[in-house]
Scaffold this active site. Sequence first.
Site, PDB file in Angstrom:
ATOM      1  N   SER A   1       0.890  -1.063  -0.175  1.00  0.00           N
ATOM      2  CA  SER A   1      -0.035   0.130  -0.124  1.00  0.00           C
ATOM      3  C   SER A   1       0.894   1.292   0.008  1.00  0.00           C
ATOM      4  CB  SER A   1      -0.932  -0.037   1.226  1.00  0.00           C
ATOM      5  OG  SER A   1      -1.735   1.123   1.391  1.00  0.00           O
ATOM      6  N   GLY A   2       0.553   2.304  -1.094  1.00  0.00           N
ATOM      7  CA  GLY A   2       1.574   3.437  -0.848  1.00  0.00           C
ATOM      8  C   GLY A   2       2.556   3.219  -1.751  1.00  0.00           C
TER       9      GLY A   2
ATOM     10  N   GLY B   1      -0.847  -5.389  -2.783  1.00  0.00           N
ATOM     11  CA  GLY B   1       0.050  -6.401  -2.738  1.00  0.00           C
ATOM     12  C   GLY B   1      -0.045  -6.951  -1.401  1.00  0.00           C
TER      13      GLY B   1
HETATM   14  N1  LIG Z   1       5.034   8.671  -9.660  1.00  0.00           N
HETATM   15  C1  LIG Z   1       4.553   9.260  -8.615  1.00  0.00           C
HETATM   16  N2  LIG Z   1       4.929  10.661  -8.590  1.00  0.00           N
HETATM   17  C2  LIG Z   1       4.600  11.369  -7.737  1.00  0.00           C
HETATM   18  N3  LIG Z   1       3.917  11.081  -6.493  1.00  0.00           N
HETATM   19  C3  LIG Z   1       3.484   9.741  -6.723  1.00  0.00           C
HETATM   20  C4  LIG Z   1       3.979   8.823  -7.442  1.00  0.00           C
HETATM   21  N4  LIG Z   1       3.411   7.470  -7.265  1.00  0.00           N
HETATM   22  C5  LIG Z   1       2.859   7.786  -6.270  1.00  0.00           C
HETATM   23  N5  LIG Z   1       2.875   9.081  -5.625  1.00  0.00           N
HETATM   24  C6  LIG Z   1       2.145   9.638  -4.322  1.00  0.00           C
HETATM   25  O1  LIG Z   1       2.085   8.437  -3.695  1.00  0.00           O
HETATM   26  C7  LIG Z   1       0.578   8.376  -3.301  1.00  0.00           C
HETATM   27  C8  LIG Z   1       0.319   6.815  -3.144  1.00  0.00           C
HETATM   28  O2  LIG Z   1       0.404   6.180  -4.338  1.00  0.00           O
HETATM   29  P1  LIG Z   1      -0.917   5.382  -4.853  1.00  0.00           P
HETATM   30  O3  LIG Z   1      -2.097   5.616  -4.448  1.00  0.00           O
HETATM   31  O4  LIG Z   1      -0.531   4.922  -6.487  1.00  0.00           O
HETATM   32  O5  LIG Z   1      -0.232   4.113  -4.145  1.00  0.00           O
HETATM   33  P2  LIG Z   1      -0.999   2.536  -4.141  1.00  0.00           P
HETATM   34  O6  LIG Z   1       0.147   1.705  -4.498  1.00  0.00           O
HETATM   35  O7  LIG Z   1      -1.859   2.568  -5.168  1.00  0.00           O
HETATM   36  O8  LIG Z   1      -1.496   2.203  -2.838  1.00  0.00           O
HETATM   37  P3  LIG Z   1      -2.729   1.572  -2.207  1.00  0.00           P
HETATM   38  O9  LIG Z   1      -2.547   0.054  -2.401  1.00  0.00           O
HETATM   39  O10 LIG Z   1      -2.862   2.001  -0.735  1.00  0.00           O
HETATM   40  O11 LIG Z   1      -3.848   2.049  -2.973  1.00  0.00           O
HETATM   41  C9  LIG Z   1      -0.225   8.809  -4.384  1.00  0.00           C
HETATM   42  O12 LIG Z   1      -1.410   9.392  -3.838  1.00  0.00           O
HETATM   43  C10 LIG Z   1       0.781  10.205  -4.508  1.00  0.00           C
HETATM   44  O13 LIG Z   1       0.887  11.218  -3.750  1.00  0.00           O
END
Ligand SMILES: Nc1ncnc2c1ncn2[C@@H]1O[C@H](COP(=O)(O)OP(=O)(O)OP(=O)(O)O)[C@@H](O)[C@H]1O
Length: 654
Positions: free
Chosen positions: A153-154, A459
């Site tokens: 997550s994140g 994940g």
């Molecule tokens: N390539 C990137 N550039 C800038 N900021 C990013 C990038 N990827 C992620 N982030 C930042 O990190 C935060 C978390 O990313 P994201 O929501 O895609 O995570 P995730 O892996 O989908 O998490 P979850 O499983 O909790 O949904 C985003 O809201 C954004 O602020």
Amino acid sequence: MEDGKPVWAPHPTDGFQLGMIVDIGTDALTIEPLNQRGKTFLAPISQVFPAEDDVNKHVEDNCSLMYLNEATLLNNIRVRYSKDLIYTSVANILIAVNPYFDIPKLYSPETIKSYQGRSLGTLPPHVYAIADKAYRDMRVLKMSQSIVVSGESGAGKTENTKFVLRYLTTSYGTCQDIDERIVEANPLLEAFGNAKTVRNNNSSRFGKFVEIHFNEKNAVVGGFVSHYLLEKSRICMQSAEERNYHIFYRLCAGASEDIRNMLHLNSPENFRYLNRGCTRYFANKDSDKQIMQNRKSPEHGKAGALKDPLLDDLGDFNRMVVAMKKIGLDDTEKLNLFRVVAGVLHLGNIDFEETGSTSGGCILKNQTSQTLEYCAELLGLDQDDLRVSLTTRVMLTTAGGAKGTVIKVPLKVEQANNARDALAKAIYSRLFDHVVKRVNQCFPFDTSSNFIGVLDIAGFEYFEHNSFEQFCINYCNEKLQQFFNERILKEEQELYQKEDLGVNEVHYVDNQDCIDLVEAKLVGILDILDEENRLPQTSDQHFAEAVHSKHKDHFRLTVPRKSKLTIHRNLRDDEGFIIRHFAGAVCYETTQFVEKNNDALHMSLESLVCESKDKFVRDLFENNSNSKDSKQKAGKLSFISVGNKFKVKFCLWV
Ligand SMILES: Nc1ncnc2c1ncn2[C@@H]1O[C@H](COP(=O)(O)OP(=O)(O)OP(=O)(O)O)[C@@H](O)[C@H]1O
């Protein structure tokens, strides 16, 4: 490892540190860290790795490292990350590190252009390069392609999924607004399916597989989203630092006065389904000023707004309304969605107390009558029917002379609370299904030759307390790992052998036994759980006992008292189990497994919503009332298996 050359040895916080080998024992090496000359420590031989000659140099593809091991791989990614190079390749696989800030021009239209039609490896590693490879492979091989996005997550899964979608629709769209709609659908899905967690302010609490469809000329013609496992427990309860789904707060913060009055909304503080978690809004300086005082909780007033450059409840509400319009939802549909969201909030405020009579049932607390009225009004229900359905359960007798007689069993306070929460979860998750269905209707396609699918799924998860949600997510990751083993390791090595390349064999752990433990017919944990759900008297303890007794000496399964953590060792054998997954051992607490595995509602609640005066609410449950699964067995809850439904859906995909 060569004499006199630095090595990577374990470090308690950094993973690895550079050092020199000063002595060689039978199973341990004595290491002198390069930055602490004179000090030595022992490290197991298996955890010490040769280092590259220049540890400050980095390569775009980990396969180009002279020595490829855990430490050199990690160091390469670290060196690149320090230079804002967040992407690194491992042949066809892309590793992405979340930068948590916008890297200038990384995703600009010029960057998109530069990756179009370029082979993998000709430009720096990028998620666009992966998207373009998928596109070119689809075109050349005339076969649909999939991209699997995985990480904790994140990690950045959803952001990267969005970059892939935007890349494909921008590069290979048809300039009809369908491309725009596919991207526009995201704010709507995120409003209903994302929430603030301790790890991620915009965490997707559902898995999704997004398909971008192409015609025979390989131009985008439409899309389709499938979703998996919305986290239902969040609808009724969140931990102190977390929030419910964004839509609840966005509606409270952003709805016009008319809508607010119509939905009887005010501050998140006043709703049980919100006030046990964080009640602050995401806002910037300007939007915080625009949110009316009576819509803010005391916690928001005291601690101020939550800050995140990408989130702003008021602004996001307005953006969501625009997105709704763009994808074709009219005002009535928009209000329907808002009405049900508000109905769920009011439902959560209904409270019960014991009747004090000998029947042992419960009644609604006096103060709750207004809430009951609001809830009934918003969901198109009859107030009395709602009251009766929440405080009694209808049963059909199975035996004796009066076989098939309907009897009403009064519920205790705790049972009525559970019935209320089950109803709220059912309504909200049906609403989410509807949102996804509606999103899918807005980018329809008649002719599709192939598609590119992106799987964005949580994940491997391992918390202090792990429940049914983690169990399903980890099972799914176990399947993905197997898919990876088969496709990358097994098939690739078979090819090397066939071509006599003489490459050293890479050994990997086959996880089929772990998958069987979960999904095998009859003896697998999912089937044992379904069996428990079908018993007249279900019990989480009985389920846990059955799991242990059916798999007594299974290498992958053990009892919680064998855990390394005290918190798990305090659990009894019938309160959980540990599974040794490919990524580590996880202790699952089995309380609520039986309840969470059942998607069906009590007969009284089911018929309540199916007979709502409100067509929108009735339609949300339409399939249910007709489906064979939901037919009530006499005297017993109907049962729709969440675990097996997920298994079938996911296996179909893999
Ligand atoms: N390539 C990137 N550039 C800038 N900021 C990013 C990038 N990827 C992620 N982030 C930042 O990190 C935060 C978390 O990313 P994201 O929501 O895609 O995570 P995730 O892996 O989908 O998490 P979850 O499983 O909790 O949904 C985003 O809201 C954004 O602020």
